[in-house]
Write an enzyme that holds these catalytic residues in place. Structure first.
Site, mmCIF file in Angstrom:
data_model
loop_
_atom_site.group_PDB
_atom_site.id
_atom_site.type_symbol
_atom_site.label_atom_id
_atom_site.label_comp_id
_atom_site.label_asym_id
_atom_site.label_seq_id
_atom_site.Cartn_x
_atom_site.Cartn_y
_atom_site.Cartn_z
ATOM 1 N N CYS A 93 41.407 35.956 38.265
ATOM 2 C CA CYS A 93 42.620 34.764 38.787
ATOM 3 C C CYS A 93 41.917 33.399 38.239
ATOM 4 O O CYS A 93 41.978 32.952 37.629
ATOM 5 C CB CYS A 93 42.697 34.759 39.363
ATOM 6 S SG CYS A 93 43.765 34.501 40.162
ATOM 7 N N HIS A 189 44.655 41.077 40.532
ATOM 8 C CA HIS A 189 43.341 41.278 41.864
ATOM 9 C C HIS A 189 44.216 41.903 42.881
ATOM 10 O O HIS A 189 45.106 42.985 42.430
ATOM 11 C CB HIS A 189 43.018 40.057 42.524
ATOM 12 C CG HIS A 189 44.224 38.969 42.887
ATOM 13 N ND1 HIS A 189 44.864 39.668 43.858
ATOM 14 C CD2 HIS A 189 44.426 38.103 42.277
ATOM 15 C CE1 HIS A 189 45.523 38.607 43.836
ATOM 16 N NE2 HIS A 189 45.601 37.648 42.733
#
Length: 239
Positions: A93, A189
């Site tokens: 991310c 994630h």
């Protein structure tokens, strides 16, 4: 055999459970009898990349990324040398965004590490969804969760996978993540690696091959529960 994992700035870049990724790598090594240790580097620590076999750069908010921006400039050349020498990196991310040339936000532009020729610009709204990829690197689909306002352009680099469900890098191209040498960057994630044992093992194997040579083999593990969870996610969203 031994693997040393470097976790960069976990106090600031741990928004999406990245310690779960560290725990997954450690356990999958230990279950095979491979010695593993993790070194957590705080903002003012000196990072010795020559001592590391895998580097994890986790996710953080735009504010936290701005805080580490100046520090990243100090380690950029050492980090680049590590990457070009086939060092293994998993960037999640915000960490994924920092691999590139820059990340342009409403608050200003964050200069990236320039390790991969790519860039990110903030878009309208956030891309939030469960996500499923088909990657050439793995037999199993890659699953996770995405929540990002940035739209990432990876230029001529190879994506991690083709989006089967979700938005991916920018919600338009149909691709997600990036692969450059032994670097994987991704928006997925949740954390990522416990859900995707083949990806975790790819990182471990690349690290061992770099350190001990191409003849290294990984003993198989019982991933039946992980595969069952993967199948469930695919059945649920790929109707």
């Amino acid at each position: 055999m031994k693997i040393t994992i470097g976790h960069l700035y976990p106090d600031l870049l741990n928004l999406y459970g990245d310690r779960g990724n560290i725990q997954c790598l450690m356990k999958r090594c230990q279950w095979r009898g491979i010695e593993a240790e993790t070194i957590a580097y705080e903002l003012n620590d000196r990072i010795d990349f020559s001592a590391l076999d895998i580097v994890l750069l986790g996710g953080g908010s735009d504010r936290e990324q701005m805080l580490v921006c100046e520090k990243l400039k100090e380690i950029r050349e050492d980090f680049r040398s590590y990457v070009e020498d086939n060092g293994v990196v998993i960037a999640i991310c915000g960490g994924y965004q920092l691999l590139g040339n820059y990340y342009k936000t409403e608050q200003g532009t964050i200069q990236g590490l320039e390790l991969v020729d790519m860039y990110t610009e903030q878009g309208e709204g956030r891309l939030i969804s469960n996500i499923i990829l088909k990657s050439d690197l793995f037999d199993m689909p890659v699953t996770g969760f995405e929540n990002h306002g940035g739209r990432t352009c990876i230029n001529e680099n190879k994506p991690l996978g083709r989006v089967l469900y979700g938005s991916g890098n920018d919600g338009k191209t149909g691709y997600e993540g990036v692969v450059y040498k032994n670097v994987i960057g991704t928006y997925l994630h949740g954390p990522l690696l416990p859900k995707n044992p083949q990806l975790a093992d790819w990182l471990i194997l690349k690290a061992l091959e770099r350190k001990y040579g191409s003849g290294v083999k990984l003993a198989p593990l019982d991933d039946s529960q992980e595969k069952e969870a993967n199948d469930y996610i695919c059945r649920r969203f790929l109707k």
